[in-house]
Design an enzyme around this catalytic site. Sequence first.
Site, PDB file in Angstrom:
ATOM      1  N   GLU A   1      26.450  40.604  45.164  1.00 41.27           N
ATOM      2  CA  GLU A   1      27.485  40.142  44.535  1.00 41.27           C
ATOM      3  C   GLU A   1      28.082  39.145  45.505  1.00 41.27           C
ATOM      4  OE1 GLU A   1      30.332  42.925  42.862  1.00 41.27           O
ATOM      5  OE2 GLU A   1      31.458  41.153  41.956  1.00 41.27           O
TER       6      GLU A   1
ATOM      7  N   LYS B 114      24.894  38.922  40.904  1.00 42.40           N
ATOM      8  CA  LYS B 114      26.186  39.224  40.308  1.00 42.40           C
ATOM      9  C   LYS B 114      27.041  38.124  40.761  1.00 42.40           C
ATOM     10  CE  LYS B 114      29.802  42.500  39.426  1.00 42.40           C
ATOM     11  NZ  LYS B 114      30.141  43.690  38.818  1.00 42.40           N
TER      12      LYS B 114
HETATM   13  P1  13P Z   1      35.547  42.188  37.021  1.00 41.02           P
HETATM   14  O1  13P Z   1      34.503  41.770  35.792  1.00 41.02           O
HETATM   15  O2  13P Z   1      36.653  42.709  36.837  1.00 41.02           O
HETATM   16  O3  13P Z   1      35.738  41.007  38.036  1.00 41.02           O
HETATM   17  O4  13P Z   1      34.910  43.317  38.175  1.00 41.02           O
HETATM   18  C1  13P Z   1      33.566  43.121  38.697  1.00 41.02           C
HETATM   19  C2  13P Z   1      33.418  43.979  39.550  1.00 41.02           C
HETATM   20  O5  13P Z   1      32.367  44.737  39.910  1.00 41.02           O
HETATM   21  C3  13P Z   1      33.942  43.245  40.886  1.00 41.02           C
HETATM   22  O6  13P Z   1      33.324  43.713  42.043  1.00 41.02           O
END
Ligand code: 13P
Length: 340
Positions: free
Chosen positions: A177, A219
């Site tokens: 991510e 992600k």
């Molecule tokens: P949000 O969808 O609230 O941005 O959170 C996703 C997430 O896992 C942040 O690390």
Amino acid sequence: MSAQELISTTKAMVAEGKGLLAMDESTPTCNKRFEKMGITQTEETRRSYRELIVTTPGLGEFISGVILYDETIRQSSTDGTPFVKVITGAGIIPGIKVDTSAKDMAGHPGERITEGLDGLGARLAEYSQMGARFAKWRAVIAIADGIPSRGCIEANAHSLARYAALCQEASLVPIVEPEVLMDGEHSLERCFEVTAEVLRTVFSQLCTQRVALEGMILKPNMVLPGLTCPKQETVDKVADATVRCLLRAVPAAVPGIAFLSGGQSGELASARLNAMNVRFKSQRPWALAFSFARAIQQPALEIWQGDEANVPAAQQALYHRARCNRAARRGEYNAAMERI
Ligand code: 13P
């Protein structure tokens, strides 16, 4: 788990019509959200809230996996059933956030580096033993005057790749991510440029660290104008910019892309994901799914308010957002669904 099992877990995480629910807020973040709603901030209220989520009837119809936090993976429901058991019983795959959060980066004012590599191998082995089948690591990249720097992008990409390699060695699917933040006045075009550069660097590092792309999930953020940018863009323009950016930077070997919501409203996040799946239906090599926290949870949290009596209504709201996102994955979401 063999390489084949790693790949089949990855595929199950982005199975048709499904996506991930992030409920891995760290204790400080969860407390901050509770405080805003006037909810007491204790281990017990956090546990009750997470119980509300994992016991939502029918959640497994739309949610393939949930991302837990260290405190949560060790907790149980009121009747003593460990959460991991409740989750797997609902046909959902348990996962775990394993970074130890983003810290101010030395020599890089305004930028952050995510920590957590020290001792990670041993922690992954423990989580795997507890039943986790995938993990998550979030890097944050801010856009402002003169940033992001190459130093920040490279350091975060390197850590993401080292984390991903360790996960695969421990038979956990890594969710990679790299989040380009929405804060700021920057344009959609600037977000596009930065996101493309970040993703290219991340995939270069993933290859250098010998991560099997077939056994990971990306992600990313959607490509959006900054929150305070005077020029906001239509749903279709955001969808086009996001998928065009991903097509340039994300190898086709990656099975799935599951977006974070980053502070967008639930409705907008669903509408934008839907537009991507409608407009690029036959032109993309990977599944386009979701891994939302706020965009799925927020209405439920607002209804719950820490009161047991509100649990059924809050679960209904959670179920509704998850259902809307299944429709968005299929390109079948529309605003009328919100009025049901
Ligand atoms: P949000 O969808 O609230 O941005 O959170 C996703 C997430 O896992 C942040 O690390």
